[in-house]
Design a protein around this motif. Structure first.
Motif, mmCIF file in Angstrom:
data_model
loop_
_atom_site.group_PDB
_atom_site.id
_atom_site.type_symbol
_atom_site.label_atom_id
_atom_site.label_comp_id
_atom_site.label_asym_id
_atom_site.label_seq_id
_atom_site.Cartn_x
_atom_site.Cartn_y
_atom_site.Cartn_z
ATOM 1 N N THR A 96 0.838 -1.185 0.000
ATOM 2 C CA THR A 96 0.000 0.000 0.000
ATOM 3 C C THR A 96 0.875 1.238 0.000
ATOM 4 O O THR A 96 2.040 1.199 0.414
ATOM 5 C CB THR A 96 -0.942 0.062 1.217
ATOM 6 O OG1 THR A 96 -0.173 0.044 2.425
ATOM 7 C CG2 THR A 96 -1.916 -1.110 1.213
ATOM 8 N N ILE A 97 0.297 2.335 -0.452
ATOM 9 C CA ILE A 97 0.983 3.613 -0.439
ATOM 10 C C ILE A 97 -0.028 4.689 -0.086
ATOM 11 O O ILE A 97 -1.151 4.698 -0.595
ATOM 12 C CB ILE A 97 1.686 3.893 -1.787
ATOM 13 C CG1 ILE A 97 2.514 5.182 -1.715
ATOM 14 C CG2 ILE A 97 0.685 3.936 -2.931
ATOM 15 C CD1 ILE A 97 3.475 5.330 -2.890
ATOM 16 N N THR A 98 0.352 5.586 0.801
ATOM 17 C CA THR A 98 -0.532 6.641 1.251
ATOM 18 C C THR A 98 -0.293 7.917 0.460
ATOM 19 O O THR A 98 0.648 8.023 -0.330
ATOM 20 C CB THR A 98 -0.334 6.936 2.737
ATOM 21 O OG1 THR A 98 0.948 7.553 2.928
ATOM 22 C CG2 THR A 98 -0.407 5.656 3.568
ATOM 23 N N SER A 99 -1.154 8.897 0.709
ATOM 24 C CA SER A 99 -0.989 10.188 0.069
ATOM 25 C C SER A 99 0.318 10.859 0.462
ATOM 26 O O SER A 99 0.813 11.716 -0.274
ATOM 27 C CB SER A 99 -2.164 11.105 0.417
ATOM 28 O OG SER A 99 -2.258 11.312 1.815
ATOM 29 N N GLY A 100 0.868 10.475 1.597
ATOM 30 C CA GLY A 100 2.160 10.977 2.022
ATOM 31 C C GLY A 100 3.326 10.113 1.597
ATOM 32 O O GLY A 100 4.444 10.313 2.083
ATOM 33 N N ASP A 101 3.072 9.148 0.729
ATOM 34 C CA ASP A 101 4.092 8.256 0.167
ATOM 35 C C ASP A 101 4.673 7.290 1.188
ATOM 36 O O ASP A 101 5.776 6.769 1.000
ATOM 37 C CB ASP A 101 5.212 9.038 -0.512
ATOM 38 C CG ASP A 101 4.785 9.681 -1.811
ATOM 39 O OD1 ASP A 101 5.293 10.772 -2.131
ATOM 40 O OD2 ASP A 101 3.931 9.093 -2.512
ATOM 41 N N ASN A 102 3.949 7.047 2.259
ATOM 42 C CA ASN A 102 4.331 5.973 3.155
ATOM 43 C C ASN A 102 3.923 4.646 2.539
ATOM 44 O O ASN A 102 2.804 4.501 2.039
ATOM 45 C CB ASN A 102 3.671 6.130 4.515
ATOM 46 C CG ASN A 102 4.180 7.334 5.262
ATOM 47 O OD1 ASN A 102 5.376 7.616 5.270
ATOM 48 N ND2 ASN A 102 3.278 8.056 5.911
ATOM 49 N N THR A 103 4.808 3.678 2.572
ATOM 50 C CA THR A 103 4.552 2.388 1.957
ATOM 51 C C THR A 103 4.567 1.274 2.990
ATOM 52 O O THR A 103 5.217 1.373 4.039
ATOM 53 C CB THR A 103 5.575 2.073 0.863
ATOM 54 O OG1 THR A 103 6.893 2.092 1.415
ATOM 55 C CG2 THR A 103 5.486 3.085 -0.263
ATOM 56 N N ASN A 104 3.861 0.218 2.663
ATOM 57 C CA ASN A 104 3.797 -0.969 3.493
ATOM 58 C C ASN A 104 3.797 -2.171 2.569
ATOM 59 O O ASN A 104 3.060 -2.192 1.585
ATOM 60 C CB ASN A 104 2.544 -0.952 4.367
ATOM 61 C CG ASN A 104 2.516 -2.076 5.382
ATOM 62 O OD1 ASN A 104 3.552 -2.586 5.790
ATOM 63 N ND2 ASN A 104 1.316 -2.465 5.796
ATOM 64 N N TYR A 105 4.632 -3.173 2.887
ATOM 65 C CA TYR A 105 4.780 -4.333 2.033
ATOM 66 C C TYR A 105 4.615 -5.616 2.818
ATOM 67 O O TYR A 105 5.012 -5.721 3.986
ATOM 68 C CB TYR A 105 6.164 -4.373 1.381
ATOM 69 C CG TYR A 105 6.420 -3.313 0.344
ATOM 70 C CD1 TYR A 105 6.051 -3.512 -0.980
ATOM 71 C CD2 TYR A 105 7.043 -2.120 0.687
ATOM 72 C CE1 TYR A 105 6.305 -2.543 -1.940
ATOM 73 C CE2 TYR A 105 7.296 -1.147 -0.266
ATOM 74 C CZ TYR A 105 6.926 -1.363 -1.578
ATOM 75 O OH TYR A 105 7.184 -0.402 -2.529
ATOM 76 N N LEU A 106 4.045 -6.596 2.145
ATOM 77 C CA LEU A 106 4.093 -7.954 2.644
ATOM 78 C C LEU A 106 5.558 -8.390 2.732
ATOM 79 O O LEU A 106 6.350 -8.130 1.819
ATOM 80 C CB LEU A 106 3.317 -8.871 1.696
ATOM 81 C CG LEU A 106 3.246 -10.351 2.010
ATOM 82 C CD1 LEU A 106 2.440 -10.603 3.275
ATOM 83 C CD2 LEU A 106 2.632 -11.101 0.824
#
Length: 120
Positions: free
Chosen positions: A50-60
């Motif tokens: 996932t990626i947020t509007s603030g460009d924070n990412t989260n990965y499996l």
């Protein structure tokens, strides 16, 4: 409502690469988060990236370092670049987005899914 259209699924050999894209359309005021989930037969739907509007990412964990998620805000589009694919990556990949619609009510939408099949 907000609709999501996914592109880029298909058949790829192990070790290969594939890029998925997802475009959000409809009456959109803002998008908070876009991302990808996947579901293999007989398994639950898991977050991939996932990626947020603030460009924070989260990965499996199993895709971290191999997959890269990115956004093109002007087109309300999210991409998933998948490198070094393995048969374990075979699944239906679903785009997801949430945010605020033009009516100023929140939305959460899913794409219809695009199949990624990794051979060998």
């Amino acid at each position: 409502q907000v609709q999501l259209e996914e592109f880029g699924g298909g058949l790829v050999q192990a070790g290969g690469s594939r890029r998925l894209s997802c475009a959000a359309s409809g009456n959109i005021f803002s998008i908070n988060l876009m991302g990808w989930y996947r579901q293999a037969p007989g398994k639950q739907r898991d977050l991939v990236a996932t990626i947020t509007s603030g460009d924070n990412t989260n990965y499996l964990d199993s895709v971290r370092g191999r997959f890269t998620i990115s956004r093109a805000n002007a087109k309300n589009t999210v991409y998933l670049l998948m490198n070094n694919l393995t048969p374990e990556d075979t699944a239906a990949y679903y785009c997801y987005a949430n945010g605020v619609a033009g009516t100023r009510v929140p939305f959460a939408s899913w794409g219809q899914g695009t199949q990624v099949t990794v051979s060998s």
